[in-house]
Write an enzyme that holds these catalytic residues in place. Sequence first.
Site, PDB file in Angstrom:
ATOM      1  N   LYS A  59     -13.212  12.461 -15.035  1.00 10.17           N
ATOM      2  CA  LYS A  59     -13.150  13.893 -15.343  1.00 10.17           C
ATOM      3  C   LYS A  59     -13.616  14.150 -16.770  1.00 10.17           C
ATOM      4  O   LYS A  59     -13.602  15.275 -17.248  1.00 10.17           O
ATOM      5  CB  LYS A  59     -11.725  14.407 -15.143  1.00 10.17           C
ATOM      6  CG  LYS A  59     -11.280  14.385 -13.679  1.00 10.17           C
ATOM      7  CD  LYS A  59      -9.942  15.043 -13.520  1.00 10.17           C
ATOM      8  CE  LYS A  59      -9.259  14.672 -12.221  1.00 10.17           C
ATOM      9  NZ  LYS A  59      -9.835  15.309 -11.047  1.00 10.17           N
ATOM     10  N   HIS A  91      -0.064  18.060  -9.853  1.00 13.42           N
ATOM     11  CA  HIS A  91      -0.989  17.458  -8.883  1.00 13.42           C
ATOM     12  C   HIS A  91      -0.190  16.404  -8.093  1.00 13.42           C
ATOM     13  O   HIS A  91       0.763  15.818  -8.619  1.00 13.42           O
ATOM     14  CB  HIS A  91      -2.116  16.787  -9.680  1.00 13.42           C
ATOM     15  CG  HIS A  91      -3.222  16.206  -8.873  1.00 13.42           C
ATOM     16  ND1 HIS A  91      -3.116  14.981  -8.251  1.00 13.42           N
ATOM     17  CD2 HIS A  91      -4.469  16.649  -8.613  1.00 13.42           C
ATOM     18  CE1 HIS A  91      -4.257  14.703  -7.642  1.00 13.42           C
ATOM     19  NE2 HIS A  91      -5.095  15.702  -7.840  1.00 13.42           N
ATOM     20  N   ASP A 102       0.808  13.948 -17.879  1.00 10.51           N
ATOM     21  CA  ASP A 102      -0.400  13.820 -17.067  1.00 10.51           C
ATOM     22  C   ASP A 102      -1.511  14.579 -17.795  1.00 10.51           C
ATOM     23  O   ASP A 102      -1.568  15.809 -17.752  1.00 10.51           O
ATOM     24  CB  ASP A 102      -0.141  14.411 -15.672  1.00 10.51           C
ATOM     25  CG  ASP A 102      -1.414  14.424 -14.826  1.00 10.51           C
ATOM     26  OD1 ASP A 102      -2.471  13.974 -15.316  1.00 10.51           O
ATOM     27  OD2 ASP A 102      -1.348  14.901 -13.684  1.00 10.51           O
TER      28      ASP A 102
HETATM   29  C1  LIG Z   1      -3.788  17.346 -13.169  1.00 11.07           C
HETATM   30  C2  LIG Z   1      -4.275  16.151 -12.410  1.00 11.07           C
HETATM   31  N1  LIG Z   1      -3.543  15.033 -12.403  1.00 11.07           N
HETATM   32  C3  LIG Z   1      -3.923  13.931 -11.755  1.00 11.07           C
HETATM   33  C4  LIG Z   1      -5.091  13.911 -11.045  1.00 11.07           C
HETATM   34  C5  LIG Z   1      -5.489  12.662 -10.321  1.00 11.07           C
HETATM   35  O1  LIG Z   1      -6.679  12.170 -10.816  1.00 11.07           O
HETATM   36  P1  LIG Z   1      -7.408  10.944 -10.103  1.00 11.07           P
HETATM   37  O2  LIG Z   1      -7.720  11.401  -8.715  1.00 11.07           O
HETATM   38  O3  LIG Z   1      -8.607  10.716 -10.924  1.00 11.07           O
HETATM   39  O4  LIG Z   1      -6.452   9.822 -10.123  1.00 11.07           O
HETATM   40  C6  LIG Z   1      -5.903  15.050 -11.009  1.00 11.07           C
HETATM   41  C7  LIG Z   1      -7.148  15.073 -10.230  1.00 11.07           C
HETATM   42  O5  LIG Z   1      -7.654  16.096  -9.855  1.00 11.07           O
HETATM   43  C8  LIG Z   1      -5.488  16.197 -11.718  1.00 11.07           C
HETATM   44  O6  LIG Z   1      -6.221  17.317 -11.729  1.00 11.07           O
END
Ligand SMILES: Cc1ncc(COP(=O)(O)O)c(C=O)c1O
Length: 406
Positions: free
Chosen positions: A224, A121, A198
Amino acid sequence: MNIEKIRNEFPFLDAEKTGKKVIYLDSAATSQKPLSVINAQADYYKYSNANPHRGSHYLSWKATEVYEKTREKIRNFINANRPEEIIYTRNATESLNLLAYSYASENLKEGDEILISILEHHANLVPWQRVAKEKGAVLKYVYLNEDFSLDYNQLRDKITNKTKIVAITASSNVTGEMTDVKKITKLAHEVGAISIVDACQLAAHKAIDVKDIDCDFLAFSGHKMYAPLGIGILFGKYSLLENLKPYNLGGDMIEYVYEQESTFAKPAQRFEAGTQDVGGVVGLSAAIDFINEIGIDNIYEHENELVRYAYDLIKDIDNIKIFFPEKRNTGSVLSFAFCDIHPHDIASILDMNGIAVRSGHHCAMPLHTYLGVSSTCRASFAIYNTKEEVEYFAKELKNVRKVMGL
Ligand SMILES: Cc1ncc(COP(=O)(O)O)c(C=O)c1O
């Protein structure tokens, strides 16, 4: 497990109140919130609101108590050694930026390597791009096998004596693969690199044991995992946190402040400058209770059954391509595309039938470029979804082709 009883906990399923019956298949973007979380947060604001750590009065003491007790609850949830290893942030993005700013900019030098995967991401990608540029370090990627699974042979080859940071997702928000972060951490440690996980798409779906993984840092977001928006976590091994410079400076993170310089508090407080989202912490505490009451293994089993069922029902639709490594351990997301229909059209047609899926690059643009598509549709599942909803989704997805005249 009584899914109907669990569904009764979720006000968004009350069509009279929302104005429409919604089949919510977008939990990977953010999960819906159960009443226990909503009420816990409302009660905090009604009866316990104060700024923690700063007052000697009753309400401030209450706010401090819930703030610190939740830290201990999170320690237990991910099996960390001590509560000081749990840092509150706004979200996983902030947790990862903190590491790129504090750890990486302090420890990297020219020619060092950061290894990530093409699954990442943007939150676990863009911060590394910047720090790599600033330090003259090299950002390297591990790519996928033909079946969209992470290529561990390549990963092994790409970890070298120059590797200083290995930052990999525990579960992809596009392919759904749950990676072997324990194995990845071991490979990183063999060359003296640190391992960053992550866990944003893992925390609500599978048990996390940071002692067993042995990772150095791990990040996730509350929203989430049934908690409110705006609260996130960074876990770090205490021995590393002790030597980490803070990212935000200001109130509540200091030891002494003189006119020209300051000394800083110990972890975790050192990384929690300014007034924190105590309401979010309270919600996260209730969300962890919600997960624990059902049992995270039960949640995983239910969601995995749904995602596999969905895969079986849609895999033979004409012209569909599903980016799902079915032989690997997978989470609860299913991304797909038709070669002849734009994902936004698919999502809009499904929405007309009350089905909420996501379309776009899901903040994983390099992955989409690598997969040869500009965007995909993603259905993602949570504890409140049912087999009947999956069947309806599959039926309506087939219907999309007819609606488009194909
Ligand atoms: C795999 C992954 N990492 C990091 C994030 C970032 O999350 P946030 O937007 O809550 O910081 C997401 C959000 O969709 C994600 O799916």
